[in-house]
Design an enzyme around this catalytic site. Structure first.
Site, mmCIF file in Angstrom:
data_model
loop_
_atom_site.group_PDB
_atom_site.id
_atom_site.type_symbol
_atom_site.label_atom_id
_atom_site.label_comp_id
_atom_site.label_asym_id
_atom_site.label_seq_id
_atom_site.Cartn_x
_atom_site.Cartn_y
_atom_site.Cartn_z
ATOM 1 N N ASP A 73 -5.314 3.370 -15.451
ATOM 2 C CA ASP A 73 -6.436 2.617 -15.762
ATOM 3 C C ASP A 73 -6.813 2.199 -14.259
ATOM 4 O OD1 ASP A 73 -4.137 1.097 -14.457
ATOM 5 O OD2 ASP A 73 -3.533 0.231 -16.455
ATOM 6 N N ASP A 75 -8.276 -0.375 -11.714
ATOM 7 C CA ASP A 75 -8.265 -2.143 -11.389
ATOM 8 C C ASP A 75 -9.316 -2.072 -10.026
ATOM 9 O OD1 ASP A 75 -6.310 -2.300 -13.364
ATOM 10 O OD2 ASP A 75 -4.885 -2.077 -11.722
ATOM 11 N N ASP A 149 2.665 -3.496 -2.591
ATOM 12 C CA ASP A 149 4.163 -3.245 -2.392
ATOM 13 C C ASP A 149 4.266 -1.789 -1.568
ATOM 14 O OD1 ASP A 149 3.252 -1.805 -4.527
ATOM 15 O OD2 ASP A 149 4.725 -2.201 -5.801
HETATM 16 P P1 ATP Z 1 1.006 2.432 -12.733
HETATM 17 O O1 ATP Z 1 0.807 3.904 -12.711
HETATM 18 O O2 ATP Z 1 2.104 2.057 -13.348
HETATM 19 O O3 ATP Z 1 -0.358 1.720 -13.326
HETATM 20 P P2 ATP Z 1 0.256 0.932 -10.660
HETATM 21 O O4 ATP Z 1 0.741 1.080 -9.068
HETATM 22 O O5 ATP Z 1 -0.964 0.864 -10.750
HETATM 23 O O6 ATP Z 1 1.186 1.813 -11.204
HETATM 24 P P3 ATP Z 1 0.151 -1.832 -11.556
HETATM 25 O O7 ATP Z 1 1.513 -2.664 -12.135
HETATM 26 O O8 ATP Z 1 -0.867 -1.454 -12.350
HETATM 27 O O9 ATP Z 1 0.876 -0.538 -11.211
HETATM 28 O O10 ATP Z 1 -0.211 -2.714 -10.417
HETATM 29 C C1 ATP Z 1 -1.716 -2.423 -9.612
HETATM 30 C C2 ATP Z 1 -1.258 -2.508 -8.224
HETATM 31 O O11 ATP Z 1 -0.813 -3.666 -7.907
HETATM 32 C C3 ATP Z 1 -0.309 -1.633 -7.358
HETATM 33 O O12 ATP Z 1 -0.743 -0.415 -7.080
HETATM 34 C C4 ATP Z 1 0.061 -2.462 -6.233
HETATM 35 O O13 ATP Z 1 -0.712 -2.457 -5.188
HETATM 36 C C5 ATP Z 1 -0.161 -3.710 -6.822
HETATM 37 N N1 ATP Z 1 1.156 -4.241 -7.215
HETATM 38 C C6 ATP Z 1 1.717 -4.221 -8.521
HETATM 39 N N2 ATP Z 1 2.953 -4.580 -8.616
HETATM 40 C C7 ATP Z 1 3.310 -5.321 -7.476
HETATM 41 C C8 ATP Z 1 4.567 -5.936 -6.829
HETATM 42 N N3 ATP Z 1 5.752 -6.173 -7.717
HETATM 43 N N4 ATP Z 1 4.438 -6.241 -5.592
HETATM 44 C C9 ATP Z 1 3.378 -5.866 -4.954
HETATM 45 N N5 ATP Z 1 2.252 -5.234 -5.293
HETATM 46 C C10 ATP Z 1 2.075 -5.011 -6.531
HETATM 47 MG MG MG Z 2 -1.912 0.623 -12.680
#
Ligand code: ATP
Ligand code: MG
Length: 447
Positions: A73, A75, A149
């Site tokens: 997705d 964001d 993170d």
């Molecule tokens: P995925 O491929 O699972 O979507 P993602 O990194 O995009 O991985 P998301 O949960 O969609 O994970 O989170 C979007 C963004 O928000 C991450 O890339 C990171 O920058 C931030 N983020 C998410 N969870 C955390 C956390 N626990 N602590 C700090 N930053 C976070």
């Molecule tokens: Mg994501």
């Protein structure tokens, strides 16, 4: 030039915490053109930028594009407040109470649009272990980057200029295939222990190695996961199990000592050889389905994860003199009560899980009209797939699963020839079923 190079090499070793000038990386260097974004996220950024705000595609999508993976997705992060975002889009709504985000609807797409988060400070509410509870201050882009993170997750893509804004050397780390924590890993895990799970999942999914600094403390700090609310753990476990790399993730969780306490079911299952074989087979199966784009159902997944717990309880209940089917239902409830509490399994998923389990003894009945009735069950397919896994893992005879494969494929006449002869016991059982007291047999299908 040379000084620039030296400073870049220096920075690659010691990224500073958030306040240094970010690198602005041009498309000629990173190669991601704006047409690689989803149209919804691109339009969201363009609309916000036209209204005078900053707006970027951020996080996982930028990371995945850089690494050549398909983003799940897209964001958006912006300096507009949720109210301002809402005003800019007719089809949008604010969600969340503490930290509000806006869902912007663009055709079929929903773009999660988040206002830059501010720094944690002395006023930030934490629990007694240091886990951040409230997190609702807005901030600058640099602060927002420092709150993310991993360095690879803190990249901002500007569709207007096709540049990537990189505060923490994320592009370099990705090139080196390293997952590096922003800031001091121990502190960041204390703030949010789920980051340990994210490290393992993202490393497995993207083929990155966790930087030793971030990897080292995990073993010591694993216990902090116990304080994380169940619903959050469930979400993260679901992401992990449906990442298409569940086998790798679980194996790595184990290597890091993260499976203890996290999922009581994993503790038990992975320590009994039969359970382990079953779970690993099921996860390999799920991984394959997901990689082929077939999707997977959480109900099926958790039904497999918990099955050996059910079997153990079922045996116990039978040993206590309980009849076979009521014993199964008691075992099912028992396991779901205990695990459900820890994992916050939703009611709907729990219903799916029970359906699959409740069908299992019915596959033993291969005489008379019952196999036909079973074929008509709405959950037959999931129940059958589950049966095949049990056979592959050696829990039951493969002959039973093979029979059901043939029975399904056969046409009307052939089916009749496959039926087993009725045994004396079958008839007796059928006669007894007419009495209301044994209605439990059908309970699982009513849910
Ligand atoms: P995925 O491929 O699972 O979507 P993602 O990194 O995009 O991985 P998301 O949960 O969609 O994970 O989170 C979007 C963004 O928000 C991450 O890339 C990171 O920058 C931030 N983020 C998410 N969870 C955390 C956390 N626990 N602590 C700090 N930053 C976070
Ligand atoms: Mg994501």
């Amino acid at each position: 030039m040379i000084r620039k190079l030296i400073s870049r090499v220096f920075r690659s070793k010691k990224p500073k915490a958030g306040h240094s000038e970010p690198a602005v990386i041009p498309v000629s260097s990173h190669g991601i053109t704006r047409d690689r974004l989803s149209s919804g996220s691109r339009r969201t950024c363009e609309t916000l930028q036209a209204a005078g705000f900053k707006a970027y595609v951020v996080g996982g999508a930028v990371r995945d594009l850089l690494i050549g993976a398909e983003p799940k997705d897209f964001d958006v992060a912006t300096d507009a407040t949720p109210e301002e975002v809402k005003r800019a889009f007719r089809r949008s709504r604010i969600i969340g109470r503490r930290f509000q985000i806006v869902h912007v609807m663009m055709g079929q797409e929903v773009i999660e649009t988040t206002t830059f988060r501010g720094q944690l400070d002395a006023n930030t509410k934490k629990d007694e272990h240091g886990r951040v509870l409230h997190d609702n201050v807005f901030g600058t882009q640099a602060e927002d980057a420092a709150r993310r993170d991993f360095t690879a997750n803190a990249l901002y893509y500007d569709p207007g200029t096709e540049t990537i804004i990189d505060y923490h050397h994320g592009v370099g780390d990705l090139k080196a295939r390293t997952l590096r924590m922003i800031g001091e890993p121990r502190a960041r895990y204390r703030e949010d222990p789920v980051r340990m799970l994210r490290a393992v999942r993202l490393a497995a999914k993207l083929g990155l190695s966790i930087d030793p600094e971030a990897k080292k403390p995990i073993r010591d700090m694993a216990g902090l996961l116990e304080n994380v609310p169940a619903a959050r753990l469930f979400d993260e476990m679901l992401k992990l199990l449906t990442s298409g790399h569940a086998v790798k993730c679980i194996t790595q969780l184990r290597d890091e000592g993260l499976h203890h306490g996290l999922l009581p079911l994993l503790d038990v299952i992975l320590e009994q050889p039969m359970g382990e074989k079953f779970v690993m087979l099921s996860l390999a199966n799920t991984d394959e389905r997901i990689r082929k784009g077939k999707g997977s159902s959480p109900g099926f997944l958790f039904a497999t994860l918990l099955w050996h717990e059910v079997l153990a309880h079922w045996d116990k209940m039978k040993a206590k003199g309980e009849a076979k089917i009521p014993a199964l239902f008691q075992a099912m409830d028992n396991v779901l009560d205990v695990q459900g509490e820890k994992l916050a399994i939703t009611r709907r998923i729990a219903g799916d899980i029970k359906d699959i389990w409740a069908l299992q003894p019915r596959f033993e009945q291969r005489a008379g009209k019952r196999p036909y009735a079973l074929l008509e069950q709405p959950r037959f397919r999931a129940g059958y797939d589950f049966l095949v896994l049990r056979a592959q893992a050696g829990e039951i005879d493969m002959e039973v699963a093979d029979w059901w494969t043939r029975f399904q494929q056969a046409d009307g006449e052939q089916r009749a020839t496959l039926l087993m002869p009725e045994q004396a016991g079958d008839k007796k059982r059928r006669r007894r079923r007419k009495k209301p007291a044994t209605a439990t047999v059908d309970r699982g299908n009513a849910e």
